[in-house]
Design a protein around this motif. Structure first.
Motif, short mmCIF file in Angstrom:
data_model
loop_
_atom_site.label_atom_id
_atom_site.label_comp_id
_atom_site.label_asym_id
_atom_site.label_seq_id
_atom_site.Cartn_x
_atom_site.Cartn_y
_atom_site.Cartn_z
N ILE A 41 0.89 -1.18 0.00
CA ILE A 41 0.00 0.00 0.00
C ILE A 41 0.91 1.21 0.00
O ILE A 41 1.72 1.39 0.93
CB ILE A 41 -0.90 0.05 1.25
N THR A 42 0.81 2.02 -1.01
CA THR A 42 1.75 3.13 -1.11
C THR A 42 1.08 4.41 -1.58
O THR A 42 0.18 4.38 -2.41
CB THR A 42 2.92 2.77 -2.05
N ARG A 43 1.56 5.52 -1.03
CA ARG A 43 1.03 6.84 -1.44
C ARG A 43 1.51 7.19 -2.84
O ARG A 43 0.80 7.83 -3.62
CB ARG A 43 1.53 7.88 -0.44
N PRO A 263 1.60 10.97 12.42
CA PRO A 263 1.00 10.87 13.76
C PRO A 263 0.20 9.60 13.99
O PRO A 263 0.08 9.14 15.13
CB PRO A 263 0.10 12.11 13.83
N TRP A 264 -0.33 8.99 12.92
CA TRP A 264 -1.21 7.83 13.14
C TRP A 264 -0.48 6.61 13.68
O TRP A 264 -1.10 5.69 14.19
CB TRP A 264 -2.00 7.49 11.87
N LEU A 265 0.84 6.61 13.61
CA LEU A 265 1.58 5.45 14.13
C LEU A 265 1.44 5.38 15.65
O LEU A 265 1.07 4.35 16.21
CB LEU A 265 3.06 5.57 13.73
N GLY A 296 13.75 1.87 7.88
CA GLY A 296 14.00 3.17 7.24
C GLY A 296 13.80 4.29 8.23
O GLY A 296 13.82 4.10 9.45
N ASP A 297 13.55 5.48 7.71
CA ASP A 297 13.41 6.67 8.57
C ASP A 297 12.34 6.50 9.64
O ASP A 297 12.46 7.05 10.74
CB ASP A 297 13.02 7.89 7.71
N VAL A 298 11.28 5.77 9.31
CA VAL A 298 10.14 5.70 10.24
C VAL A 298 10.45 4.86 11.48
O VAL A 298 9.74 4.92 12.48
CB VAL A 298 8.88 5.16 9.51
#
Ligand SMILES: Cc1cc2nc3c(=O)[nH]c(=O)nc-3n(C[C@H](O)[C@H](O)[C@H](O)COP(=O)(O)OP(=O)(O)OC[C@H]3O[C@@H](n4cnc5c(N)ncnc54)[C@H](O)[C@@H]3O)c2cc1C
Length: 753
Positions: A41-43, A263-265, A296-298
């Motif tokens: 699922i990707t933006r 923020p949803w994380l 990764g960054d997240v």
């Protein structure tokens, strides 16, 4: 997608196609886990490789050089591609939320969505500054900035906030590109002014002194104004105020500062660090939720904190893929220790770069060439995908599920045909419960009180229009496939000048555990019902079965006043031929199946296929359309021939006016054509002077079969322009007059010019 006959047992969902997940996709493509359904699922469908972004800005690379195309990569991986941003998670119910569609369930989840510069802490920044991430929107803004500088008569001042490697590299690349552009326009380099803001006393605080000095020298020599050692306290349009009260007037402000997390994380309940990044252990598994991985960054790797850099995201690819595989097969994941020292290469605008590793630094043209070679080699991993030989039917590995589940699934594969292939009553009931078809007064018995068959009345004075169509999935997202199928089938109703009334659905869903079958059906039918509802058509019943491939058919009814029907046979000499959508879906999806279509082309085609023809039909009627058909399997030429034959006329087609979907000329030019194309080409005898017409690159597209194609109509000549304007106003951007109707002659009926 690579076909598989193995039933679906587990869902691995990847959120975000970042630098780590591209490696996961490739590895799963090379070594799939039978029974695991992979969903990305990707933006964005194109992942920018950030290391090459400054090179794009400087003009050394083009869009495709610096983007990994997730469409062919997903197909290679056998992954479903859902092109949508994720907006939330429900960790208890194990579902991923996206707006406007049913949630996506997972057994194992992996998150690689990167970071975005956090603007929240700086008053006024949001809405004024241009964040460099998401890079996709930045690339667009950069083009606008170039245009602004081109058009400006006075000085344009540009500020970059963030003096890390990314901010410095971007400043130098932008300045280089703008100076070159101004020189080409015969204007002085002094027409722009660059300012770099950093909170630390130095640039590139995390790098060695040699590297910093080299880059500081370049910045000084280039006349970049440096504002170091003070944070940006606030931003207002055209102005930055620093913490010491200094103000700097700026026309554009770019933001490349410390990254923030979605923020949803944290809101979902995942344990996150003080900046909102997902806390993971050394195996990249969430410390709070064992079914969730992040990279990764997240991700914030608790025991190995590192700065947010693409190099770490890339390095996590192999261990993440391995650990996901291990966990799917019931094994423990293995810890991974990221390197401490890493190579940094920062380009300085022209073909020159500065680099560092540990205590060393170096610079020069050769360093740029080295960086270029490394970057291109990395990109080639994802643009040149290997051809995988089809293997024998793979077996489910024992660790994938409990013995009971594996037993259930082995019976699924042996299910009978006939009624035995029907989807079970319970999962079906649950699916139907989730659908919200519109209700209509003329439906006496429908889904809300199911019976052996639906019962529908035809209001007095109306005639009922009936049609049916069905096909196998052409996109991997069942929700989108449902939308496309519904639009395709409704096309017949609208082409007849009717309004949609009811629908019966016939769906085939790939074998799998009941829960997996149920999910696919929910996605598929929710997509279809949404489109049917918008058209006013009530889903009144249907039939579902399990089979090898996902497929959907709809039998529709529509209503019309008998004298308002639009037939194929109404064309009159003098009418203009209006086409409402571009053509090319057949060749584009033929190319997609061979991993030869760009993701953005497929995206464009999907947008076109999702566009309903209802408003187009109404516009055509408003402007006195004399005849109409929808362009589908026989291609534009096939359907035009049907119209001319039925109307007893000839048609003159202006080939250069025929609207074409992005990429279709490239794919058809490369000989990537639908399997239906050769059948349609048999109609070439209907074209006068076919040899001359065939020299035009658009010619093959006349035979290209369309899915959910546009409407082709005859419109009185004096109303054609207004009709096209109206269609544009309704959102049919590619609507155009493609030719005219002539009296029937003796030769072939279609004259192509
Ligand atoms: C100008 C600049 C230059 C840089 N140069 C370098 C460099 O040379 N070397 C280096 O190591 N680092 C560099 N970096 C840092 C680098 O960009 C990041 O560290 C890296 O991109 C992180 O990769 P990632 O895989 O975590 O996420 P990303 O590469 O950012 O990918 C995130 C993916 O997630 C998707 N996504 C985002 N949100 C959602 C959502 N809600 N739902 C679904 N999908 C979503 C996006 O579409 C994207 O595909 C640079 C940064 C900048 C700004």
């Amino acid at each position: 997608m690579r076909e598989t006959t193995v039933p679906v047992v587990k869902d691995l969902v990847l959120i975000g196609g970042g630098h780590t997940h591209v490696a996961v996709l490739k590895r799963f493509g090379m070594r799939p886990v039978p029974g695991v359904r992979l969903t990305l699922i990707t933006r964005d469908v194109h992942t920018p490789y950030s290391g090459m972004l400054p090179g794009l800005v400087a003009g050394h690379y083009d869009f495709d050089d610096i983007h990994i195309d997730l469409a062919p990569l997903s197909r290679f991986a056998g992954a479903r591609l859902f092109h949508q941003p994720v907006v939330g998670l429900d960790l208890d119910r194990r579902i991923v939320r996206c707006d406007g569609r049913p949630p996506v369930p997972y057994d194992l989840l992996s998150i690689n969505i990167g970071s975005t510069p956090s603007l929240r802490e700086v008053p006024g920044a949001a809405g004024v500054v241009v964040p460099v991430k998401p890079i996709s929107t930045f690339v667009e803004r950069w083009q606008r900035l170039r245009a602004r500088v081109t058009e400006a008569t006075g000085l344009v001042r540009i500020g970059v906030v963030g003096a890390g490697a990314g901010g410095v590299e971007l400043t130098l690349s932008m300045q280089f590109a703008l100076h070159r552009m101004l020189a080409a326009l015969g204007r002085p380099a002094g027409a722009t002014e660059c300012h770099l803001f950093g909170a630390g006393e130095t640039i590139l605080a995390t790098h060695n002194r040699g590297m910093r000095r080299r880059l500081e020298r370049v910045l000084r020599e280039r006349g970049v104004h440096m504002h170091l050692g003070q944070t940006v306290a606030s931003v207002s349009p055209g102005l930055i105020t620093c913490s010491d009260g200094t103000t700097v007037a700026l026309d554009e402000i770019l933001w490349v500062t410390q990254a923030g997390a979605a923020p949803w994380l944290g809101e979902a309940g995942l344990e996150v660090d003080e900046r909102g990044f997902v806390c993971v252990d050394a195996t990249l598994r969430s410390v709070s939720h064992p079914r969730v991985f992040a990279a990764g960054d997240v991700a914030a790797v608790v025991n190995h904190p590192r700065e947010k850099a693409g190099v770490f995201a890339v390095r996590q690819g192999a261990p993440l893929a391995e650990n996901l595989r291990r966990v799917l097969l019931g094994r423990s994941p293995r810890p991974f220790r990221p390197q401490r020292r890493f190579l940094t290469l920062v380009s300085t605008g022209g073909r020159h770069a500065v680099g560092s590793r540990g205590p060393w630094s170096f610079g020069g043209a050769a360093v740029w060439r080295w960086k270029d070679w490394l970057d291109r080699r990395f990109m080639a991993r994802y643009s040149q995908l290997p051809v995988m030989a089809p293997g024998s039917t793979p077996a489910l590995e024992p660790g994938l599920a409990s013995p009971e589940v594996l037993k259930e699934i082995s019976t699924a594969a042996m299910r009978c045909g006939g009624c035995g292939s029907k989807v079970g009553a319970t999962p079906l009931e649950r699916v139907l419960d989730q659908l919200r078809p519109v209700r209509r007064d003329d439906v006496l018995i429908g889904l809300e009180s199911p019976d052996d068959a639906a019962v529908v009345t035809v209001p007095p004075g109306k005639v009922q229009v009936r049609t049916v169509d069905a096909f196998r999935a052409i996109v991997s997202d069942p929700f989108v496939f449902g939308q496309i199928t519904a639009n395709h089938c409704l096309g017949d109703i609208f082409a007849m000048g009717a309004e949609a009334q009811t629908a019966l659905a016939v769906a085939t869903v790939p074998f799998g555990l009941d829960t997996k079958v149920e999910d696919t059906l929910v996605q598929l039918l929710t997509g279809a019902v949404g489109v049917l509802n918008d058209a006013g058509a009530a889903l009144v019943g249907g039939h579902t079965s399990e089979g090898a491939d996902l497929a959907l058919g709809l039998s529709l009814t529509g209503l019309s006043d008998p004298d308002a029907l639009l037939r194929k046979s109404g064309l009159r000499p003098g009418d203009r031929l209006v086409l409402t959508k571009g053509i090319g879906t057949g060749t584009l999806f033929a190319a997609e199946m061979r991993m030869r279509a760009k993701g953005r082309w497929i995206d464009g085609a999907i947008q076109a296929m999702r566009q309903s023809s209802r408003a187009a039909a109404a516009a055509l009627r408003r402007h006195g359309a004399t005849a109409c058909t929808d362009v589908t399997g026989f291609g534009l030429l096939g359907h035009l021939v049907e119209m001319t034959k039925a109307s007893g006329v000839d048609a003159r087609l202006a080939l250069s006016s025929v609207p074409v979907l992005d990429g279709a000329l490239e794919t058809s030019g490369a000989g990537l054509l639908s399997s239906l194309h050769p059948h349609n080409v048999r109609l070439r005898r209907a074209v006068a002077d076919v040899e001359r017409a065939a020299t035009d690159p658009r010619y093959p597209l006349l035979y290209d079969p369309q899915t959910a194609g546009g409407l082709l109509a005859g419109v009185p000549a004096d109303r054609a322009d207004a009709c096209v304007d109206d269609l544009h106003a309704q959102g049919y951007d590619q609507a155009v007059v493609i030719g005219s109707v002539e009296p029937r002659g003796d030769a072939a009926p279609i004259h192509v010019e």
